[in-house]
Design an enzyme around this catalytic site. Structure first.
Site, PDB file in Angstrom:
ATOM      1  N   ILE A   1       0.858  -1.183   0.000  1.00 25.47           N
ATOM      2  CA  ILE A   1       0.000   0.000   0.000  1.00 25.47           C
ATOM      3  C   ILE A   1       0.897   1.236   0.000  1.00 25.47           C
ATOM      4  CG2 ILE A   1      -1.754   1.313   1.273  1.00 25.47           C
ATOM      5  CD1 ILE A   1      -2.879  -1.286   0.219  1.00 25.47           C
ATOM      6  N   HIS A   2       0.696   2.128  -0.981  1.00 22.98           N
ATOM      7  CA  HIS A   2       1.528   3.330  -1.008  1.00 22.98           C
ATOM      8  C   HIS A   2       0.851   4.552  -1.610  1.00 22.98           C
ATOM      9  CE1 HIS A   2       2.010   2.002  -5.182  1.00 22.98           C
ATOM     10  NE2 HIS A   2       2.422   3.233  -5.459  1.00 22.98           N
ATOM     11  N   ARG A   3      -0.321   4.407  -2.215  1.00 22.87           N
ATOM     12  CA  ARG A   3      -0.969   5.539  -2.877  1.00 22.87           C
ATOM     13  C   ARG A   3      -1.368   6.606  -1.860  1.00 22.87           C
ATOM     14  NH1 ARG A   3      -0.612   5.165  -8.547  1.00 22.87           N
ATOM     15  NH2 ARG A   3      -0.678   2.966  -9.098  1.00 22.87           N
TER      16      ARG A   3
ATOM     17  N   ARG B   1       7.473   5.950   1.970  1.00 22.05           N
ATOM     18  CA  ARG B   1       6.445   6.920   2.352  1.00 22.05           C
ATOM     19  C   ARG B   1       5.355   6.249   3.200  1.00 22.05           C
ATOM     20  NH1 ARG B   1       1.959   8.250  -0.260  1.00 22.05           N
ATOM     21  NH2 ARG B   1       2.524  10.449  -0.209  1.00 22.05           N
TER      22      ARG B   1
ATOM     23  N   ASP C   1      -2.466  -1.491  -3.762  1.00 18.22           N
ATOM     24  CA  ASP C   1      -3.005  -0.381  -4.548  1.00 18.22           C
ATOM     25  C   ASP C   1      -2.075  -0.071  -5.715  1.00 18.22           C
ATOM     26  OD1 ASP C   1      -0.896   0.869  -3.256  1.00 18.22           O
ATOM     27  OD2 ASP C   1      -2.150   2.220  -2.066  1.00 18.22           O
TER      28      ASP C   1
END
Length: 384
Positions: A208-210, A241, A281
């Site tokens: 998950i990074h969006r 991030r 994502d």
């Protein structure tokens, strides 16, 4: 034999390195071209750039721009200037970039100002969501005059619907080349399952990074909560991030969830290959999951890979639905089997070769437009 034509290949993120490696390999094997590999520096973490390049057998970059982290506008502006200077200095015949990042947008804009042909690998993808920076990048890059290498017929149709009708070629997706080139080595050499103490088909992978998912603390907490409550271990290689967002939210490993550092490409490929399911994502992971027959849950309201949803191997979910979907996939083998079996959505693993032979074909013909049958004829016939 004429002197080789210069091709500038611009990359800067993990997916770009992976997906451009087959193109660079085909360029290196052709006597028609010489390659100038440019690393934008958009991903600068060692695991996301230098060691990744090594694992997919990309040569060292000829130029490293070192753009680093910045706002979208600042990062793109710096790269337009730097790439423009390289184009002026080296005057490549072709400028190649892949995907939908700021690196791609900058390469497209810079190329549009110079006498070079911009080549967009993975052209025509559309999510329909203009709130995603990636959607803006890919649309703008696709409308720069040049060559559009669409991974699927659906992507090519998107281009035609927007008036991009010339020099559009359906080549397949180079992600298939990369997976097939590296999967055997990943299975043979990676010890990632042993390191994490998991067995094949008894764990889930998460990525998950969006911004939509990690910049909203409440949404991120819902995602993490669902993963913590999963019925099997969840291995979560976290993007830098995402790690920072998790720290800010006071979350880490807990329950079934194990947050780990980013993985080298071969390790991630082996981890995904053995998973019961993946929660993601990422656009590229959706593609890789379909190729590896791993059911995919995409935590987004839309996707630029609709073929995966239409084939039944990918389900778009909101955070509150993750837990139920995971339990269904873990405990219902029929449901799990129904979400596999679409291994050929993105081509035959020859996209890189196909792209390079089309570039050579263009050098020899004033009219480069080819229909699907002609594209295959070019691929089957060696480029002189």
């Amino acid at each position: 034999m004429n002197a080789p034509e210069s091709v500038m290949v611009v990359a800067g993120t993990r997916p770009e390195f992976v997906k451009l490696a087959p193109v660079v390999d085909a360029l290196e094997r052709s006597d028609r071209f010489e390659t100038l590999l440019v690393h934008s520096g958009q991903h600068y973490d060692e695991l996301l750039s230098e060691r990744l390049r090594e694992s997919v057998s990309l040569p060292d970059p000829d130029v490293h721009l070192g753009v680093g982290s910045a706002s979208h506008a600042e990062q793109t502006g710096r790269l337009i200037t730097a790439i423009g200077e390289l184009l002026e200095e080296h005057e490549p015949t072709y400028t190649v970039a892949q995907g939908d990042t700021n690196t791609v947008l900058a390469a497209a804009i810079a190329a549009s100002k110079r006498p070079t042909t911009f080549c967009h690998v993975e052209a025509g993808l559309r999510s329909g969501d203009r709130e995603m920076p990636e959607e803006t990048n890919r649309v703008l890059a696709d409308h720069v005059e040049g060559l559009s290498f669409a991974p699927t017929e659906e992507a090519a149709e998107n281009l035609r619907n927007e008036g991009v009708t010339e020099d559009v070629y359906v080549t397949g997706n180079t992600v298939v080349d990369a997976c097939r080139d590296n999967l055997a080595e990943a299975r043979d050499s990676s010890d990632v399952l042993d390191r994490f103490g998991v067995r094949p088909e008894e764990y889930v992978v998460a990525t998950i990074h969006r911004p939509r998912n990690v910049d909203d603390p409440a949404r991120l907490r819902r995602i993490v909560s669902a993963l913590e409550d999963a019925p099997v271990p969840v291995i979560f290689p976290a993007h830098p991030r995402t790690e920072e967002a998790l720290r800010r939210a006071g979350h880490g490993s807990g329950g079934s969830l194990r947050v780990v550092d980013p993985l080298e490409y071969l390790d991630f490929l082996r981890l995904l290959d053995g998973a019961t399911a993946v929660v993601t994502d990422s656009g590229g992971v959706q593609e890789e999951a379909s190729l590896l027959s791993v059911p995919c849950l995409t935590v987004r309201p839309n996707t630029e890979r609709p073929e995966t949803v239409e084939a039944g191997v990918n389900v778009l979910v909101e955070p509150d639905a993750i837990g139920g979907e995971l339990r269904s996939l873990v405990y219902d083998p029929d449901r799990r089997a129904a979400m596999t079996g679409a291994r050929d959505l993105y081509g035959d693993g020859r996209a890189g070769e196909r792209i390079v032979r089309l570039l050579a074909h263009r050098l020899d013909h004033e009219e480069p437009e080819l229909d699907a049958d002609a594209v295959e004829e070019v691929v089957e016939s060696p480029a002189e």
